[in-house]
Design a protein around this motif. Structure first.
Motif, PDB file in Angstrom:
ATOM      1  N   SER A  39       0.825  -1.208   0.000  1.00  0.00           N
ATOM      2  CA  SER A  39       0.000   0.000   0.000  1.00  0.00           C
ATOM      3  C   SER A  39       0.859   1.258   0.000  1.00  0.00           C
ATOM      4  N   THR A  40       1.871   1.285   0.866  1.00  0.00           N
ATOM      5  CA  THR A  40       2.749   2.456   0.943  1.00  0.00           C
ATOM      6  C   THR A  40       3.509   2.645  -0.369  1.00  0.00           C
ATOM      7  N   SER A  41       3.937   1.543  -0.977  1.00  0.00           N
ATOM      8  CA  SER A  41       4.679   1.636  -2.240  1.00  0.00           C
ATOM      9  C   SER A  41       3.785   2.153  -3.364  1.00  0.00           C
ATOM     10  N   ARG A  42       2.556   1.666  -3.429  1.00  0.00           N
ATOM     11  CA  ARG A  42       1.644   2.146  -4.479  1.00  0.00           C
ATOM     12  C   ARG A  42       1.277   3.607  -4.240  1.00  0.00           C
ATOM     13  N   ASN A  43       1.106   3.991  -2.976  1.00  0.00           N
ATOM     14  CA  ASN A  43       0.813   5.401  -2.688  1.00  0.00           C
ATOM     15  C   ASN A  43       1.980   6.306  -3.075  1.00  0.00           C
ATOM     16  N   LEU A  44       3.212   5.808  -2.907  1.00  0.00           N
ATOM     17  CA  LEU A  44       4.365   6.578  -3.364  1.00  0.00           C
ATOM     18  C   LEU A  44       4.279   6.777  -4.876  1.00  0.00           C
ATOM     19  N   GLY A  45       3.922   5.727  -5.596  1.00  0.00           N
ATOM     20  CA  GLY A  45       3.760   5.842  -7.039  1.00  0.00           C
ATOM     21  C   GLY A  45       2.683   6.829  -7.420  1.00  0.00           C
ATOM     22  N   ILE A  46       1.557   6.809  -6.707  1.00  0.00           N
ATOM     23  CA  ILE A  46       0.469   7.757  -6.991  1.00  0.00           C
ATOM     24  C   ILE A  46       0.942   9.189  -6.786  1.00  0.00           C
ATOM     25  N   SER A  47       1.728   9.419  -5.732  1.00  0.00           N
ATOM     26  CA  SER A  47       2.212  10.776  -5.447  1.00  0.00           C
ATOM     27  C   SER A  47       3.171  11.286  -6.518  1.00  0.00           C
ATOM     28  N   LYS A  48       3.860  10.374  -7.205  1.00  0.00           N
ATOM     29  CA  LYS A  48       4.818  10.766  -8.242  1.00  0.00           C
ATOM     30  C   LYS A  48       4.192  10.784  -9.638  1.00  0.00           C
ATOM     31  N   ALA A  49       3.006  10.204  -9.776  1.00  0.00           N
ATOM     32  CA  ALA A  49       2.391  10.049 -11.095  1.00  0.00           C
ATOM     33  C   ALA A  49       1.932  11.391 -11.655  1.00  0.00           C
ATOM     34  N   LYS A  50       2.004  11.524 -12.974  1.00  0.00           N
ATOM     35  CA  LYS A  50       1.591  12.746 -13.664  1.00  0.00           C
ATOM     36  C   LYS A  50       0.402  12.507 -14.596  1.00  0.00           C
ATOM     37  N   GLY A  51      -0.014  11.261 -14.735  1.00  0.00           N
ATOM     38  CA  GLY A  51      -1.027  10.923 -15.717  1.00  0.00           C
ATOM     39  C   GLY A  51      -2.445  11.286 -15.309  1.00  0.00           C
ATOM     40  N   LYS A  52      -3.308  11.410 -16.336  1.00  0.00           N
ATOM     41  CA  LYS A  52      -4.738  11.613 -16.119  1.00  0.00           C
ATOM     42  C   LYS A  52      -5.375  10.330 -15.614  1.00  0.00           C
ATOM     43  N   TYR A  53      -4.814   9.203 -16.056  1.00  0.00           N
ATOM     44  CA  TYR A  53      -5.311   7.885 -15.656  1.00  0.00           C
ATOM     45  C   TYR A  53      -4.187   7.101 -14.979  1.00  0.00           C
ATOM     46  N   ILE A  54      -4.576   6.212 -14.066  1.00  0.00           N
ATOM     47  CA  ILE A  54      -3.594   5.432 -13.325  1.00  0.00           C
ATOM     48  C   ILE A  54      -3.922   3.948 -13.452  1.00  0.00           C
ATOM     49  N   ALA A  55      -2.901   3.150 -13.767  1.00  0.00           N
ATOM     50  CA  ALA A  55      -3.016   1.691 -13.818  1.00  0.00           C
ATOM     51  C   ALA A  55      -1.977   1.091 -12.883  1.00  0.00           C
ATOM     52  N   PHE A  56      -2.264  -0.112 -12.394  1.00  0.00           N
ATOM     53  CA  PHE A  56      -1.336  -0.810 -11.505  1.00  0.00           C
ATOM     54  C   PHE A  56      -0.939  -2.133 -12.148  1.00  0.00           C
ATOM     55  N   LEU A  57       0.354  -2.431 -12.069  1.00  0.00           N
ATOM     56  CA  LEU A  57       0.855  -3.702 -12.604  1.00  0.00           C
ATOM     57  C   LEU A  57       1.864  -4.271 -11.618  1.00  0.00           C
ATOM     58  N   ASP A  58       1.518  -5.376 -10.963  1.00  0.00           N
ATOM     59  CA  ASP A  58       2.480  -6.034 -10.091  1.00  0.00           C
ATOM     60  C   ASP A  58       3.612  -6.611 -10.933  1.00  0.00           C
ATOM     61  N   ALA A  59       4.774  -6.731 -10.340  1.00  0.00           N
ATOM     62  CA  ALA A  59       5.981  -7.073 -11.087  1.00  0.00           C
ATOM     63  C   ALA A  59       6.011  -8.511 -11.580  1.00  0.00           C
ATOM     64  N   ASP A  60       5.067  -9.339 -11.152  1.00  0.00           N
ATOM     65  CA  ASP A  60       5.016 -10.707 -11.668  1.00  0.00           C
ATOM     66  C   ASP A  60       3.838 -10.926 -12.613  1.00  0.00           C
ATOM     67  N   ASP A  61       3.113  -9.858 -12.960  1.00  0.00           N
ATOM     68  CA  ASP A  61       1.988  -9.954 -13.892  1.00  0.00           C
ATOM     69  C   ASP A  61       2.334  -9.237 -15.194  1.00  0.00           C
ATOM     70  N   VAL A  62       1.454  -9.339 -16.190  1.00  0.00           N
ATOM     71  CA  VAL A  62       1.703  -8.661 -17.473  1.00  0.00           C
ATOM     72  C   VAL A  62       0.408  -8.076 -18.020  1.00  0.00           C
ATOM     73  N   PHE A  63       0.562  -6.999 -18.793  1.00  0.00           N
ATOM     74  CA  PHE A  63      -0.529  -6.439 -19.584  1.00  0.00           C
ATOM     75  C   PHE A  63      -0.536  -7.093 -20.958  1.00  0.00           C
ATOM     76  N   LEU A  64      -1.713  -7.279 -21.539  1.00  0.00           N
ATOM     77  CA  LEU A  64      -1.827  -7.649 -22.945  1.00  0.00           C
ATOM     78  C   LEU A  64      -1.723  -6.380 -23.788  1.00  0.00           C
ATOM     79  N   PRO A  65      -1.319  -6.476 -25.053  1.00  0.00           N
ATOM     80  CA  PRO A  65      -0.936  -5.288 -25.834  1.00  0.00           C
ATOM     81  C   PRO A  65      -2.007  -4.207 -25.973  1.00  0.00           C
TER      82      PRO A  65
END
Length: 550
Positions: A77-103
């Motif tokens: 939770s703390t790590s994702r919140n750090l990412g949210i605080s640094k994010a600049k995008g209009k939209y936010i997505a989360f991807l755990d390091a052992d998962d993948v997005f399809l194209p």
């Protein structure tokens, strides 16, 4: 640019050197280009730190590396919140390091949010991914996580939270989400007091209680199944079980109860669902005794079904057992509400979808040339393809999607079947029209349009409901008709020659009851589903061919 707003993809990681490169590459290969990737190091001690820093150096404008002070391990939770605080995008997505997005993940999800300004979040079903191992037996284990709710539907607060409490295993995976930045900021992101289990459900509950959420039918991501994941380790150590009461679940439910109270969320169905979910923790002994009682009752029903002597007598005569008046045991069906309000989607495949998909599979050779489908192109893609397994020539030359109103990102044509003058005449080789015309009051006008827009020799593959409930959510407000084979035959024969029509009925008394109760097709045997009784028409299928011009 507004046509391609920036998406911030947040990837926290802790000792994931085996998988993190594949996760990063799945973002780099997105068809959508305007993204940034924030890699949040949660105190890794293996090679994943070096891999993340390498990509940040390689893609200076796109990939960014962050870590906690003194390289601490502070939790998800703390790590994702750090990412949210640094994010600049209009939209936010989360991807755990052992998962993948399809194209197509970001491209298609952004299109949905862009077309629906009131929607705060979108998600679809996620693939449970076993075949990443490359082992043949693991390919058979891949499966799609059930949505449990009607797909391609906008859900308003607090309906999804209620469904998540009622149905085990339908909470979406974190990698399946795309969220508006303003929404995630309005609910203050993740809760730092819950770090390792149910932390994702905390965020989901906040969002689903705050904003409308669109649930799509498309799968855009893969959730890797392996023994080193935090969920697997929790199960191995006995800290968590998806089907049994456990401390992590209790912590989440207590948090949810407090959150609902603090934010004055008043909804009777939600309150009842939460109370039921908390029952095993508030009354553990009564819950245990109730489970024992139910187990004994199930065994008894199996051992002594109905009136034994009458049952044996009918078996000796070779007849089906029919209980006498007053001896009927309705069992789990003695209820005035269905098992599912969503046609059975929350239990598996709805019964009518079994018939619809078997019908389309039987006539899939008709799905060729220029194909039109209502709402999306799922069936076009599922049943279209190649002329044969040995032939590389595609059957489909153009795929179109018709939608009645603007705002559907998948639609290539916006029009109404009852007055669709803008839908081109004599244009389509195949029209896939499944369970739609019951929502149209002027059915004859719609069938006339179907005939007009088909090419000479073109085929309409149509399904309509017979015995059915009218659904929940948006469908109940538009459902006008249920049909019989006779009514369908008379209406279609006004526009198509009788010899060009193939009309079939599907269902029987068991299937009709199962469908009305919301029981899924997987809960019935194939011979039960395939037995046809014209007096119980659950689904009616129509293959209509427009005559060739002379």
């Amino acid at each position: 640019m507004e046509s391609q707003p920036l998406v911030s993809v947040i990837t926290p990681f802790f000792n994931t050197e085996k998988f993190i490169q594949e996760a990063i590459e799945s973002v780099l290969t997105q068809s959508y280009q305007n993204w940034e990737l924030l890699l949040i190091d949660d105190g890794s001690s293996d090679g994943s730190t070096v891999i993340a820093q390498h990509y940040a150096d390689l893609y200076l404008e796109k990939v960014h590396y962050f870590e906690h002070d003194d390289h601490q391990n502070l939790g998800k939770s703390t790590s994702r919140n750090l990412g949210i605080s640094k994010a600049k995008g209009k939209y936010i997505a989360f991807l755990d390091a052992d998962d993948v997005f399809l194209p197509q993940k970001l491209e298609q999800q952004v299109a949905i949010l862009q077309s629906q300004p009131e929607t705060g979040m979108v998600y679809g079903p996620t693939q449970h991914w076993y075949s990443w191992t490359g082992e043949q037996q693991d390919y058979q284990r891949d499966n799609i996580r059930p949505l449990g709710v009607q797909p391609n539907t906008l859900f308003h607060p607090p309906s999804l939270v209620t469904q998540f409490l009622k149905i085990v295993g339908i909470v979406p995976c974190t990698c399946g989400l795309l969220i508006r930045r303003e929404v995630i900021e309005a609910v203050s992101g993740f809760d730092d007091t819950i770090q390792h289990m149910f932390e994702d459900q905390v965020l989901l509950a906040k969002i689903c209680l705050h904003a409308p959420v669109y649930v799509d039918s498309n799968c855009w991501d893969r959730y890797r199944q392996h023994s080193e994941s935090s969920c697997s380790k929790a199960i191995q150590t006995g800290k968590y079980h998806p089907l049994k009461p456990n401390p992590a679940h209790q912590i989440y439910l207590n948090w949810l109860q407090k959150y609902i109270t603090t934010h004055r969320v008043q909804d009777a169905e939600l309150s009842n669902a939460l109370e039921k979910a908390l029952y095993p923790y508030h009354h553990p002994m009564l819950y245990f005794l109730l489970r024992v009682k139910n187990k004994v009752a199930r065994i008894a029903r199996k051992k002594f079904p109905g009136s034994v002597h009458r049952f044996l007598g009918t078996q000796l005569l070779g007849d089906k057992y029919i209980p006498p008046t007053g001896a009927m045991d309705f069992g789990s069906l003695r209820r005035v509400t269905p098992m599912s309000q969503a046609f059975g989607y929350d239990r598996g495949q709805p019964v009518d979808r079994y018939y619809i998909e078997n019908f389309l599979a039987h006539y899939q050779e008709d799905v060729r040339g220029r194909v039109l489908e209502i709402g999306d192109d799922n069936y076009t893609r599922q049943f279209g393809g190649y002329v044969s397994s040995k032939d590389s020539v595609q059957r489909i030359t153009q795929s179109d999607v018709l939608h009645v109103t603007k705002g559907n990102p998948k639609a290539t044509i916006v029009g109404d079947l009852t007055c669709g003058d803008n839908i081109p005449s004599n244009s389509f080789d195949c029209f896939i029209l499944t369970h739609t015309i019951q929502l149209i009051y002027d059915v004859r006008a719609a069938i006339k349009t179907v005939h007009r827009i088909l090419k000479p020799g073109g085929v309409a593959l149509v399904t309509v409901p017979g015995i059915s409930h009218i659904g929940d959510y948006q469908w109940a407000d538009y459902w006008c008709w249920s049909f019989t084979a006779l009514s369908v035959k008379r209406m279609f024969e006004e526009f198509f020659p009788a010899e060009n029509l193939q009309i079939e009925t599907h269902g029987n008394v068991l299937v009709a009851n199962a469908f009305l109760y919301g029981i899924a097709s997987e809960e019935l045997r194939q011979e039960e589903l395939d037995y046809r009784d014209r007096n119980y028409q659950v689904t009616i299928t129509i293959r209509a061919v427009k005559p060739d011009t002379v």
